[in-house]
Design a protein around this motif. Structure first.
Motif, mmCIF file in Angstrom:
data_model
loop_
_atom_site.group_PDB
_atom_site.id
_atom_site.type_symbol
_atom_site.label_atom_id
_atom_site.label_comp_id
_atom_site.label_asym_id
_atom_site.label_seq_id
_atom_site.Cartn_x
_atom_site.Cartn_y
_atom_site.Cartn_z
ATOM 1 N N LEU A 27 37.334 43.060 31.599
ATOM 2 C CA LEU A 27 38.241 42.794 32.710
ATOM 3 C C LEU A 27 39.656 43.277 32.384
ATOM 4 O O LEU A 27 40.335 43.858 33.237
ATOM 5 C CB LEU A 27 38.242 41.304 33.055
ATOM 6 C CG LEU A 27 39.041 40.902 34.289
ATOM 7 C CD1 LEU A 27 38.490 41.584 35.537
ATOM 8 C CD2 LEU A 27 39.006 39.394 34.462
ATOM 9 N N SER A 28 40.087 43.068 31.153
ATOM 10 C CA SER A 28 41.419 43.527 30.727
ATOM 11 C C SER A 28 41.519 45.049 30.812
ATOM 12 O O SER A 28 42.523 45.593 31.272
ATOM 13 C CB SER A 28 41.714 43.077 29.304
ATOM 14 O OG SER A 28 41.796 41.678 29.243
ATOM 15 N N ILE A 29 40.469 45.726 30.373
ATOM 16 C CA ILE A 29 40.468 47.191 30.424
ATOM 17 C C ILE A 29 40.503 47.670 31.872
ATOM 18 O O ILE A 29 41.251 48.591 32.221
ATOM 19 C CB ILE A 29 39.247 47.759 29.673
ATOM 20 C CG1 ILE A 29 39.411 47.512 28.167
ATOM 21 C CG2 ILE A 29 39.059 49.243 29.953
ATOM 22 C CD1 ILE A 29 38.169 47.827 27.346
ATOM 23 N N PHE A 34 43.289 50.107 36.331
ATOM 24 C CA PHE A 34 43.463 50.171 37.777
ATOM 25 C C PHE A 34 44.737 49.507 38.290
ATOM 26 O O PHE A 34 45.091 49.695 39.452
ATOM 27 C CB PHE A 34 42.247 49.557 38.487
ATOM 28 C CG PHE A 34 41.009 50.392 38.331
ATOM 29 C CD1 PHE A 34 40.879 51.587 39.013
ATOM 30 C CD2 PHE A 34 39.996 49.987 37.490
ATOM 31 C CE1 PHE A 34 39.746 52.364 38.874
ATOM 32 C CE2 PHE A 34 38.846 50.758 37.336
ATOM 33 C CZ PHE A 34 38.722 51.949 38.022
ATOM 34 N N VAL A 35 45.428 48.752 37.455
ATOM 35 C CA VAL A 35 46.650 48.089 37.911
ATOM 36 C C VAL A 35 47.844 48.473 37.043
ATOM 37 O O VAL A 35 48.845 48.975 37.543
ATOM 38 C CB VAL A 35 46.477 46.548 37.939
ATOM 39 C CG1 VAL A 35 47.781 45.868 38.320
ATOM 40 C CG2 VAL A 35 45.371 46.144 38.904
ATOM 41 N N SER A 36 47.734 48.243 35.756
ATOM 42 C CA SER A 36 48.882 48.431 34.878
ATOM 43 C C SER A 36 49.341 49.887 34.824
ATOM 44 O O SER A 36 50.539 50.158 34.949
ATOM 45 C CB SER A 36 48.538 47.929 33.471
ATOM 46 O OG SER A 36 49.669 48.035 32.635
ATOM 47 N N ILE A 37 48.427 50.818 34.635
ATOM 48 C CA ILE A 37 48.811 52.235 34.553
ATOM 49 C C ILE A 37 49.416 52.719 35.876
ATOM 50 O O ILE A 37 50.488 53.329 35.869
ATOM 51 C CB ILE A 37 47.613 53.109 34.107
ATOM 52 C CG1 ILE A 37 47.285 52.816 32.650
ATOM 53 C CG2 ILE A 37 47.920 54.591 34.298
ATOM 54 C CD1 ILE A 37 46.057 53.540 32.134
ATOM 55 N N PRO A 38 48.780 52.450 37.030
ATOM 56 C CA PRO A 38 49.412 52.881 38.286
ATOM 57 C C PRO A 38 50.777 52.236 38.544
ATOM 58 O O PRO A 38 51.691 52.891 39.038
ATOM 59 C CB PRO A 38 48.409 52.478 39.360
ATOM 60 C CG PRO A 38 47.104 52.413 38.665
ATOM 61 C CD PRO A 38 47.421 51.959 37.279
ATOM 62 N N VAL A 39 50.911 50.956 38.171
ATOM 63 C CA VAL A 39 52.205 50.297 38.369
ATOM 64 C C VAL A 39 53.253 50.950 37.481
ATOM 65 O O VAL A 39 54.382 51.206 37.930
ATOM 66 C CB VAL A 39 52.102 48.774 38.106
ATOM 67 C CG1 VAL A 39 53.475 48.141 38.006
ATOM 68 C CG2 VAL A 39 51.286 48.107 39.205
ATOM 69 N N MET A 66 46.516 50.862 45.358
ATOM 70 C CA MET A 66 47.465 51.585 44.511
ATOM 71 C C MET A 66 47.612 53.024 44.986
ATOM 72 O O MET A 66 48.714 53.573 45.004
ATOM 73 C CB MET A 66 47.015 51.560 43.042
ATOM 74 C CG MET A 66 47.230 50.244 42.381
ATOM 75 S SD MET A 66 48.986 49.848 42.361
ATOM 76 C CE MET A 66 48.906 48.241 41.654
ATOM 77 N N GLY A 67 46.526 53.637 45.375
ATOM 78 C CA GLY A 67 46.588 54.993 45.910
ATOM 79 C C GLY A 67 47.378 55.037 47.210
ATOM 80 O O GLY A 67 48.166 55.952 47.454
#
Length: 147
Positions: A27-29, A34-39, A66-67
Motif C-alpha cells: 500500500l505504501s508503494i 500514485f500520490v506522492s510522486i505526482p504531488v 492526479m492526471g
C-alpha cells in the motif's frame, strides 16, 4: 495439545502480522507511486511557474484525479503564458501610442507658439503703421481751410 494449539495460534498471528506488513508495504508503494510522486511533480511545476517559467509542462499521464489535476495545471500555465504575452504586447503598443501622442502634442505646441509669434508680429505691424500715420499727420497737418 495445549502446546500445539498455542503454536498454531502463534503461527496464525505471525502469518497475520506478516500479511499486514506485506499489505502495508504494498500500500505504501502504491500510494508513493500514485500520490506522492505526482504531488511532488506538481509542487515542482508550481515552483517553476511561480519563478516565471510559464511554458513549463507537468508530465503526469495518468487517467485518474492526479492526471486531471496535471492537465488542469498545464491548461492554467498555457493561459497564463498567453495572457502574459498579451500584456507585454499591449504594454509595447501602449508605449508606442504614448510616444505618437507625445509627438503630436509637441507639434501642436510648436504650431501654437508659431501662431502666437505671427499674431504678435501682426499686432506690432499694426502698431507700427499707426505710429507712422500719426507721425505723418503730425508732420504734415491737413489744413482744412487754406490752400
Amino acid at each position: 495439545m495445549d502446546t500445539t494449539i498455542k503454536r498454531q495460534e502463534i503461527a496464525i498471528a505471525a502469518y497475520g502480522l506478516g500479511g499486514i506488513i506485506v499489505f502495508s508495504i504494498a500500500l505504501s508503494i502504491i500510494l508513493w507511486k500514485f500520490v506522492s510522486i505526482p504531488v511532488r511533480t506538481l509542487i515542482e511545476g508550481t515552483k517553476r511557474v511561480a519563478a516565471g517559467e510559464l511554458d513549463y509542462v507537468v508530465e503526469i499521464k495518468t487517467k485518474d484525479e492526479m492526471g486531471e489535476l496535471a492537465r488542469a495545471f498545464n491548461a492554467m500555465t498555457t493561459d497564463l503564458s498567453r495572457a502574459n504575452k498579451e500584456l507585454i504586447e499591449w504594454g509595447n503598443t501602449l508605449e508606442k501610442r504614448v510616444k505618437e501622442k507625445t509627438e503630436e502634442i509637441k507639434k501642436g505646441q510648436l504650431h501654437l507658439v508659431h501662431s502666437q509669434k505671427l499674431a504678435s508680429l501682426g499686432r506690432i505691424n499694426r502698431i507700427h503703421r499707426r505710429t507712422l500715420i500719426n507721425r505723418h499727420c503730425l508732420r504734415y497737418p491737413v489744413n482744412s481751410g487754406s490752400r
